[in-house]
Design an enzyme around this catalytic site. Sequence first.
Site, PDB file in Angstrom:
ATOM      1  N   GLN A  51       0.242   9.526  -7.539  1.00 41.81           N
ATOM      2  CA  GLN A  51       1.177   8.880  -6.605  1.00 41.81           C
ATOM      3  C   GLN A  51       1.167   7.360  -6.684  1.00 41.81           C
ATOM      4  O   GLN A  51       2.037   6.695  -6.141  1.00 41.81           O
ATOM      5  CB  GLN A  51       0.821   9.265  -5.157  1.00 41.81           C
ATOM      6  CG  GLN A  51       0.960  10.724  -4.889  1.00 41.81           C
ATOM      7  CD  GLN A  51       0.079  11.150  -3.735  1.00 41.81           C
ATOM      8  OE1 GLN A  51       0.550  11.322  -2.631  1.00 41.81           O
ATOM      9  NE2 GLN A  51      -1.210  11.298  -3.979  1.00 41.81           N
ATOM     10  N   ARG A  52       0.130   6.817  -7.316  1.00 43.87           N
ATOM     11  CA  ARG A  52       0.014   5.357  -7.393  1.00 43.87           C
ATOM     12  C   ARG A  52       0.297   4.830  -8.780  1.00 43.87           C
ATOM     13  O   ARG A  52       0.328   3.622  -8.989  1.00 43.87           O
ATOM     14  CB  ARG A  52      -1.408   4.950  -7.000  1.00 43.87           C
ATOM     15  CG  ARG A  52      -1.574   4.754  -5.541  1.00 43.87           C
ATOM     16  CD  ARG A  52      -2.963   4.515  -5.087  1.00 43.87           C
ATOM     17  NE  ARG A  52      -3.869   3.870  -5.990  1.00 43.87           N
ATOM     18  CZ  ARG A  52      -5.190   3.796  -5.766  1.00 43.87           C
ATOM     19  NH1 ARG A  52      -5.692   4.335  -4.666  1.00 43.87           N
ATOM     20  NH2 ARG A  52      -5.975   3.194  -6.609  1.00 43.87           N
ATOM     21  N   ARG A  65      -2.142  28.901  -3.320  1.00 39.90           N
ATOM     22  CA  ARG A  65      -2.678  27.966  -4.309  1.00 39.90           C
ATOM     23  C   ARG A  65      -2.546  26.546  -3.767  1.00 39.90           C
ATOM     24  O   ARG A  65      -1.696  26.284  -2.908  1.00 39.90           O
ATOM     25  CB  ARG A  65      -1.876  28.030  -5.614  1.00 39.90           C
ATOM     26  CG  ARG A  65      -1.940  29.345  -6.340  1.00 39.90           C
ATOM     27  CD  ARG A  65      -3.289  29.500  -7.071  1.00 39.90           C
ATOM     28  NE  ARG A  65      -3.276  30.652  -7.956  1.00 39.90           N
ATOM     29  CZ  ARG A  65      -3.556  31.897  -7.583  1.00 39.90           C
ATOM     30  NH1 ARG A  65      -3.856  32.151  -6.328  1.00 39.90           N
ATOM     31  NH2 ARG A  65      -3.510  32.884  -8.460  1.00 39.90           N
ATOM     32  N   THR A  97       0.866  -1.180   0.000  1.00 38.78           N
ATOM     33  CA  THR A  97       0.000   0.000   0.000  1.00 38.78           C
ATOM     34  C   THR A  97       0.899   1.225   0.000  1.00 38.78           C
ATOM     35  O   THR A  97       1.900   1.270   0.731  1.00 38.78           O
ATOM     36  CB  THR A  97      -0.953   0.116   1.221  1.00 38.78           C
ATOM     37  OG1 THR A  97      -1.470   1.454   1.256  1.00 38.78           O
ATOM     38  CG2 THR A  97      -0.285  -0.163   2.552  1.00 38.78           C
ATOM     39  N   ARG A 108       4.332  32.991  -3.510  1.00 39.73           N
ATOM     40  CA  ARG A 108       3.055  32.418  -3.082  1.00 39.73           C
ATOM     41  C   ARG A 108       3.213  31.408  -1.953  1.00 39.73           C
ATOM     42  O   ARG A 108       4.308  30.897  -1.714  1.00 39.73           O
ATOM     43  CB  ARG A 108       2.415  31.665  -4.255  1.00 39.73           C
ATOM     44  CG  ARG A 108       1.738  32.573  -5.241  1.00 39.73           C
ATOM     45  CD  ARG A 108       1.268  31.778  -6.450  1.00 39.73           C
ATOM     46  NE  ARG A 108       0.457  32.607  -7.313  1.00 39.73           N
ATOM     47  CZ  ARG A 108       0.171  32.335  -8.581  1.00 39.73           C
ATOM     48  NH1 ARG A 108       0.642  31.232  -9.149  1.00 39.73           N
ATOM     49  NH2 ARG A 108      -0.583  33.140  -9.282  1.00 39.73           N
ATOM     50  N   ASP A 131       0.242   3.791   1.337  1.00 41.60           N
ATOM     51  CA  ASP A 131       0.084   4.450   2.642  1.00 41.60           C
ATOM     52  C   ASP A 131       1.153   4.016   3.652  1.00 41.60           C
ATOM     53  O   ASP A 131       1.386   4.706   4.640  1.00 41.60           O
ATOM     54  CB  ASP A 131      -1.295   4.142   3.234  1.00 41.60           C
ATOM     55  CG  ASP A 131      -2.439   4.577   2.332  1.00 41.60           C
ATOM     56  OD1 ASP A 131      -2.197   5.368   1.408  1.00 41.60           O
ATOM     57  OD2 ASP A 131      -3.576   4.109   2.556  1.00 41.60           O
ATOM     58  N   ARG A 177      -4.382   8.216   3.640  1.00 42.63           N
ATOM     59  CA  ARG A 177      -5.448   7.945   4.617  1.00 42.63           C
ATOM     60  C   ARG A 177      -5.106   8.503   5.988  1.00 42.63           C
ATOM     61  O   ARG A 177      -4.710   9.642   6.083  1.00 42.63           O
ATOM     62  CB  ARG A 177      -5.721   6.445   4.699  1.00 42.63           C
ATOM     63  CG  ARG A 177      -6.486   5.938   3.523  1.00 42.63           C
ATOM     64  CD  ARG A 177      -7.682   5.067   3.972  1.00 42.63           C
ATOM     65  NE  ARG A 177      -8.581   4.900   2.852  1.00 42.63           N
ATOM     66  CZ  ARG A 177      -8.647   3.832   2.077  1.00 42.63           C
ATOM     67  NH1 ARG A 177      -7.889   2.788   2.347  1.00 42.63           N
ATOM     68  NH2 ARG A 177      -9.491   3.785   1.079  1.00 42.63           N
TER      69      ARG A 177
HETATM   70  O1  F6P Z   1      -5.024   3.170   0.397  1.00 36.77           O
HETATM   71  C1  F6P Z   1      -4.399   3.680  -0.720  1.00 36.77           C
HETATM   72  C2  F6P Z   1      -5.061   4.955  -1.170  1.00 36.77           C
HETATM   73  O2  F6P Z   1      -4.370   5.460  -2.288  1.00 36.77           O
HETATM   74  C3  F6P Z   1      -5.219   6.035  -0.100  1.00 36.77           C
HETATM   75  O3  F6P Z   1      -4.044   6.759   0.105  1.00 36.77           O
HETATM   76  C4  F6P Z   1      -6.370   6.833  -0.653  1.00 36.77           C
HETATM   77  O4  F6P Z   1      -7.071   7.528   0.353  1.00 36.77           O
HETATM   78  C5  F6P Z   1      -7.230   5.782  -1.282  1.00 36.77           C
HETATM   79  O5  F6P Z   1      -6.399   4.684  -1.581  1.00 36.77           O
HETATM   80  C6  F6P Z   1      -7.933   6.200  -2.545  1.00 36.77           C
HETATM   81  O6  F6P Z   1      -8.756   5.171  -2.942  1.00 36.77           O
HETATM   82  P1  F6P Z   1      -9.436   5.050  -4.364  1.00 36.77           P
HETATM   83  O7  F6P Z   1      -8.363   4.736  -5.353  1.00 36.77           O
HETATM   84  O8  F6P Z   1     -10.407   3.952  -4.200  1.00 36.77           O
HETATM   85  O9  F6P Z   1     -10.047   6.392  -4.656  1.00 36.77           O
END
Ligand code: F6P
Length: 344
Positions: free
Chosen positions: A274-275, A266, A124, A161, A126, A170
């Site tokens: 990030q994923r 801003r 994860t 700024r 997170d 999370r």
């Molecule tokens: O748990 C991983 C995560 O990327 C969290 O950081 C984020 O709050 C959540 O998933 C977002 O979930 P989804 O992709 O379902 O919007």
Amino acid sequence: MRLGLLTGGGDCPGLNAAIRAVVAQAERYGLEVVGIERGWAGLLEPASRPLTWAEVEGLVGVGGTLVLTSRTNPLKQEEGPDQVAANIERLGLEALLAVGGDDTLAVALALSRDGVPVVGVPKTMDNDVGGTDYTIGYHTAAAIGAEAVERLHTTARSHSRVMVLEVMGREAGWVALGAGLGGGAHLTLVPEAPVALDDVVRWVERRHRRGASYTVVVVAEGAKIGGLQLPDYAARGRDAFGHVRLGGVGEDLAEAVGRASGLEARSTSLGHVQRGGPPVLFDRLLGTRLGLEAVEAVRRREFGRMVALRGTEVSTLPLEDALSQTPRLVDRELLEQLRPVLWL
Ligand code: F6P
């Protein structure tokens, strides 16, 4: 022996490195790997296919997950656990590798208590799964955050700024910490250290009175900022594991700081950037090591356990122990150590 492999929950970079390593290790021992599609959904309505080295060979640096993912929770359906167990049997799986975060691993634990031979692999962005120093995906998310901070510095400086960057994570501040420290943010706000909006405003004003011409702030999506009107997360609905969809605190914070201080402010939200995309080296190596170890754990018949990185070693621990320490938050001691570089 036939081994099932699924990825559940939010995707993250490094999953394919783990899948590739599982297949490599399995083939070495003459085991077959069956990829279950879309997490637990693929064991409710069976969707699976054999995975071979030819298919996974080139995936070490490829983002996403070859076998797809979902946030399906079989425990929410009355017949769910029985259906999963029946389909595991139908597919002839003698073991199951569940690659996931707290939700996926909690399902794995529940099924393992019912006798399903499962091994967990923590992933994860997170970084909040207990029992392991790091989860697959975290270092990439933090690196993307750090690069964004670095980029925001130059535009913030050019326009004098206040720039607020919101990152995911999370209830845990690991991604914010990585982004803030790695990119040299002036202020990093994490959920583990609640603050008052007034204090943030006063701090920014004082910084500018003392000669700073710009400020870069990193805020975790789960940050707790007293006095700041947050979006109505619950109104967006909940996923199958009961989580609300966070997001929006950065915009609200920039708005409030700008209004109160008179400075131009801003906000930027990195969101799913990030994923996505290729994993950094650490996640490639971590995914690989945990994937290799997961197959070893199956061979040792260490079911109901999770593979983990502790120090420089990979090993296993009971899923129950890992989950009892989940969510693993940033602890006070670490925050205290880092304080000089969190509020500059
Ligand atoms: O748990 C991983 C995560 O990327 C969290 O950081 C984020 O709050 C959540 O998933 C977002 O979930 P989804 O992709 O379902 O919007």
